[in-house]
Design an enzyme around this catalytic site. Sequence first.
Site, PDB file in Angstrom:
ATOM      1  N   THR A 259      39.718  52.869  91.359  1.00 22.14           N
ATOM      2  CA  THR A 259      40.516  51.880  90.629  1.00 22.14           C
ATOM      3  C   THR A 259      39.677  51.349  89.470  1.00 22.14           C
ATOM      4  O   THR A 259      38.469  51.179  89.597  1.00 22.14           O
ATOM      5  CB  THR A 259      40.990  50.718  91.536  1.00 22.14           C
ATOM      6  OG1 THR A 259      39.861  50.163  92.225  1.00 22.14           O
ATOM      7  CG2 THR A 259      42.020  51.190  92.551  1.00 22.14           C
TER       8      THR A 259
ATOM      9  N   SER B 190      35.851  54.964  89.584  1.00 22.28           N
ATOM     10  CA  SER B 190      36.720  55.279  88.442  1.00 22.28           C
ATOM     11  C   SER B 190      35.892  55.512  87.192  1.00 22.28           C
ATOM     12  O   SER B 190      34.930  54.794  86.924  1.00 22.28           O
ATOM     13  CB  SER B 190      37.689  54.125  88.202  1.00 22.28           C
ATOM     14  OG  SER B 190      38.375  54.314  86.979  1.00 22.28           O
TER      15      SER B 190
ATOM     16  N   TYR C 189      39.200  61.452  84.148  1.00 17.79           N
ATOM     17  CA  TYR C 189      40.364  61.887  83.373  1.00 17.79           C
ATOM     18  C   TYR C 189      39.816  62.874  82.355  1.00 17.79           C
ATOM     19  O   TYR C 189      38.992  62.492  81.512  1.00 17.79           O
ATOM     20  CB  TYR C 189      41.013  60.705  82.637  1.00 17.79           C
ATOM     21  CG  TYR C 189      41.741  59.726  83.526  1.00 17.79           C
ATOM     22  CD1 TYR C 189      42.946  60.078  84.136  1.00 17.79           C
ATOM     23  CD2 TYR C 189      41.244  58.440  83.736  1.00 17.79           C
ATOM     24  CE1 TYR C 189      43.627  59.173  84.946  1.00 17.79           C
ATOM     25  CE2 TYR C 189      41.919  57.533  84.542  1.00 17.79           C
ATOM     26  CZ  TYR C 189      43.106  57.906  85.133  1.00 17.79           C
ATOM     27  OH  TYR C 189      43.780  57.013  85.926  1.00 17.79           O
TER      28      TYR C 189
ATOM     29  N   THR D 160      41.654  63.546  88.028  1.00 22.86           N
ATOM     30  CA  THR D 160      42.995  62.982  88.241  1.00 22.86           C
ATOM     31  C   THR D 160      43.990  63.758  87.389  1.00 22.86           C
ATOM     32  O   THR D 160      43.835  63.865  86.167  1.00 22.86           O
ATOM     33  CB  THR D 160      43.002  61.485  87.883  1.00 22.86           C
ATOM     34  OG1 THR D 160      42.072  60.827  88.747  1.00 22.86           O
ATOM     35  CG2 THR D 160      44.375  60.880  88.063  1.00 22.86           C
TER      36      THR D 160
ATOM     37  N   LYS E 231      43.153  65.081  92.152  1.00 19.56           N
ATOM     38  CA  LYS E 231      43.833  63.906  92.720  1.00 19.56           C
ATOM     39  C   LYS E 231      45.153  63.692  91.995  1.00 19.56           C
ATOM     40  O   LYS E 231      45.181  63.631  90.759  1.00 19.56           O
ATOM     41  CB  LYS E 231      42.955  62.666  92.546  1.00 19.56           C
ATOM     42  CG  LYS E 231      43.656  61.347  92.875  1.00 19.56           C
ATOM     43  CD  LYS E 231      42.691  60.183  92.805  1.00 19.56           C
ATOM     44  CE  LYS E 231      43.380  58.860  93.081  1.00 19.56           C
ATOM     45  NZ  LYS E 231      44.174  58.359  91.950  1.00 19.56           N
TER      46      LYS E 231
ATOM     47  N   SER F 204      48.658  62.055  96.170  1.00 15.81           N
ATOM     48  CA  SER F 204      48.707  60.683  95.667  1.00 15.81           C
ATOM     49  C   SER F 204      49.766  60.587  94.592  1.00 15.81           C
ATOM     50  O   SER F 204      49.965  61.534  93.821  1.00 15.81           O
ATOM     51  CB  SER F 204      47.333  60.337  95.055  1.00 15.81           C
ATOM     52  OG  SER F 204      47.372  59.108  94.338  1.00 15.81           O
TER      53      SER F 204
ATOM     54  N   ARG G 180      47.655  50.355 104.596  1.00 17.19           N
ATOM     55  CA  ARG G 180      47.393  48.911 104.753  1.00 17.19           C
ATOM     56  C   ARG G 180      46.978  48.532 106.161  1.00 17.19           C
ATOM     57  O   ARG G 180      46.992  47.357 106.528  1.00 17.19           O
ATOM     58  CB  ARG G 180      48.653  48.107 104.374  1.00 17.19           C
ATOM     59  CG  ARG G 180      49.141  48.322 102.944  1.00 17.19           C
ATOM     60  CD  ARG G 180      48.148  47.800 101.908  1.00 17.19           C
ATOM     61  NE  ARG G 180      48.629  48.025 100.546  1.00 17.19           N
ATOM     62  CZ  ARG G 180      48.274  49.069  99.785  1.00 17.19           C
ATOM     63  NH1 ARG G 180      47.452  49.999 100.240  1.00 17.19           N
ATOM     64  NH2 ARG G 180      48.734  49.199  98.560  1.00 17.19           N
TER      65      ARG G 180
HETATM   66  C1  LIG Z   1      44.555  48.633  89.425  1.00 20.12           C
HETATM   67  C2  LIG Z   1      44.515  50.108  89.698  1.00 20.12           C
HETATM   68  C3  LIG Z   1      43.724  50.914  88.894  1.00 20.12           C
HETATM   69  C4  LIG Z   1      43.674  52.278  89.152  1.00 20.12           C
HETATM   70  N1  LIG Z   1      42.823  53.054  88.402  1.00 20.12           N
HETATM   71  C5  LIG Z   1      42.744  54.367  88.663  1.00 20.12           C
HETATM   72  C6  LIG Z   1      41.817  55.163  87.950  1.00 20.12           C
HETATM   73  O1  LIG Z   1      41.076  54.688  87.103  1.00 20.12           O
HETATM   74  N2  LIG Z   1      41.787  56.487  88.230  1.00 20.12           N
HETATM   75  C7  LIG Z   1      42.601  57.065  89.176  1.00 20.12           C
HETATM   76  O2  LIG Z   1      42.536  58.275  89.402  1.00 20.12           O
HETATM   77  N3  LIG Z   1      43.455  56.314  89.892  1.00 20.12           N
HETATM   78  C8  LIG Z   1      43.532  54.993  89.659  1.00 20.12           C
HETATM   79  N4  LIG Z   1      44.382  54.228  90.417  1.00 20.12           N
HETATM   80  C9  LIG Z   1      45.116  54.849  91.541  1.00 20.12           C
HETATM   81  C10 LIG Z   1      44.296  54.775  92.843  1.00 20.12           C
HETATM   82  O3  LIG Z   1      43.237  55.690  92.813  1.00 20.12           O
HETATM   83  C11 LIG Z   1      45.120  55.125  94.094  1.00 20.12           C
HETATM   84  O4  LIG Z   1      45.752  56.371  93.900  1.00 20.12           O
HETATM   85  C12 LIG Z   1      46.155  54.072  94.475  1.00 20.12           C
HETATM   86  O5  LIG Z   1      45.715  52.777  94.176  1.00 20.12           O
HETATM   87  C13 LIG Z   1      46.446  54.192  95.963  1.00 20.12           C
HETATM   88  O6  LIG Z   1      47.420  53.322  96.340  1.00 20.12           O
HETATM   89  P1  LIG Z   1      47.185  51.883  97.032  1.00 20.12           P
HETATM   90  O7  LIG Z   1      46.752  50.981  95.929  1.00 20.12           O
HETATM   91  O8  LIG Z   1      48.557  51.591  97.537  1.00 20.12           O
HETATM   92  O9  LIG Z   1      46.173  52.018  98.125  1.00 20.12           O
HETATM   93  C14 LIG Z   1      44.452  52.851  90.193  1.00 20.12           C
HETATM   94  C15 LIG Z   1      45.248  52.018  90.982  1.00 20.12           C
HETATM   95  C16 LIG Z   1      45.284  50.662  90.755  1.00 20.12           C
HETATM   96  C17 LIG Z   1      46.114  49.801  91.650  1.00 20.12           C
HETATM   97  C1  LIG Z   2      42.217  53.925  81.565  1.00 19.36           C
HETATM   98  C2  LIG Z   2      42.410  53.127  82.807  1.00 19.36           C
HETATM   99  C3  LIG Z   2      43.287  53.845  83.766  1.00 19.36           C
HETATM  100  C4  LIG Z   2      43.591  52.961  84.919  1.00 19.36           C
HETATM  101  C5  LIG Z   2      44.586  53.562  85.839  1.00 19.36           C
HETATM  102  O1  LIG Z   2      44.549  54.696  86.176  1.00 19.36           O
HETATM  103  C6  LIG Z   2      45.606  52.700  86.364  1.00 19.36           C
HETATM  104  O2  LIG Z   2      45.639  51.537  85.962  1.00 19.36           O
HETATM  105  O3  LIG Z   2      46.400  53.155  87.188  1.00 19.36           O
END
Ligand SMILES: Cc1cc2nc3c(=O)[nH]c(=O)nc-3n(C[C@H](O)[C@H](O)[C@H](O)COP(=O)(O)O)c2cc1C
Ligand SMILES: CCCCC(=O)C(=O)O
Length: 335
Positions: free
Chosen positions: A67, A93, A116, A142, A207, A229, A266
């Site tokens: 994240t 991330s 990315y 991703t 992913k 995912s 969760r």
């Molecule tokens: C605030 C936020 C930022 C995220 N940033 C990324 C990221 O930078 N790269 C990525 O592959 N997935 C990102 N994700 C997706 C998460 O890796 C993950 O797939 C997802 O949060 C899983 O679901 P959950 O939040 O219900 O556990 C992000 C998700 C959230 C909520």
């Molecule tokens: C460049 C930031 C990407 C964050 C992300 O993947 C998300 O917020 O879901």
Amino acid sequence: MNPVLAELHDKARAVLDPVHYDFFAGGVGDEVVLAENEAAFGRLALLPRVLRGKEISTDFPLMISPTAFHRLAHPDGELATARALSGTTLVSSMASTVPIADVVAAATGPVWFQLYVQPDMDVTEVLVRRAERAGCAALVVTVDSPVFGRHRRDIAHGFHDLPAGLTAENMRDLAGEALRNIEMSTAISWRHVDRIREMTALPLWVKGVLHPKDAVIALGHGVAGIVVSNHGGRQLDLVPAALDALPAVVDAVAGRVPVVLDGGVRGGGDIALALALGASAAGIGRPVLWGLAADGEQGVRRVLDVLRDEFLHVLALCGGELTRDMVVVRGVAGC
Ligand SMILES: Cc1cc2nc3c(=O)[nH]c(=O)nc-3n(C[C@H](O)[C@H](O)[C@H](O)COP(=O)(O)O)c2cc1C
Ligand SMILES: CCCCC(=O)C(=O)O
């Protein structure tokens, strides 16, 4: 939801700037998939096996999904998350607010680097080298983000930039530029995955796979693992719950590489359901952000501890093993 996670979520909501809370909590579009990810677990039940007389394994099949921007949640940001690991794997991330080398240096468990793919492959290569040099144990590309999802909460708030003082630190000093934006591109293809595989010996995961045909293609490109995912409901608001997409991918992969599930996990029971449907581990995104915002390193540690304890308890109640024949649809007789 586990009550400790609910408490940390409430505390996070109370302490966070509402704009940042909505960035973390929100999803794409009508947030149908965001809600479905959690709801999907509630539609399934487990049929435990009895009198198995087994030692219960103490392995904890959980990873921290990547994240972005942990310093929006807590001043220590990814450093706090990394310190809390005690053996759990952190997928850090690319959009971290602490450089990857510092994340790894602070970590008390393995760190993988989420990437990315940048259309300028020289930039991508520098990022891969940074991850290698930092000591990351794997790369996670991703693949569900050819464009950014449109998050209505962020649009309503006009939130598109990090506040002053916070930066995506891995994007500094890349290919002659002091600070680059993370680019998403519809031109990224399996050829880019091949090039990354050729440039590094690190195990390469993908992913964001939902279609079983893509899982099979991924195997042909030498991936070390697949994360099923939907990006926590943040990309396309038309896809199934991640859990509902899992069995078909597991069948297509047929044990050749590990399959991890994230989205809506969760509680320990959710991890158990994902494993029973064939995942080798589950990933969590937002619960870590809530723990981090609520109480920094200690908050993240509580999230991991409570999930570990609950999962191992469920596993014991199930006889120490989790297989697909133990999963039934709730409220449907004989299924
Ligand atoms: C605030 C936020 C930022 C995220 N940033 C990324 C990221 O930078 N790269 C990525 O592959 N997935 C990102 N994700 C997706 C998460 O890796 C993950 O797939 C997802 O949060 C899983 O679901 P959950 O939040 O219900 O556990 C992000 C998700 C959230 C909520
Ligand atoms: C460049 C930031 C990407 C964050 C992300 O993947 C998300 O917020 O879901």
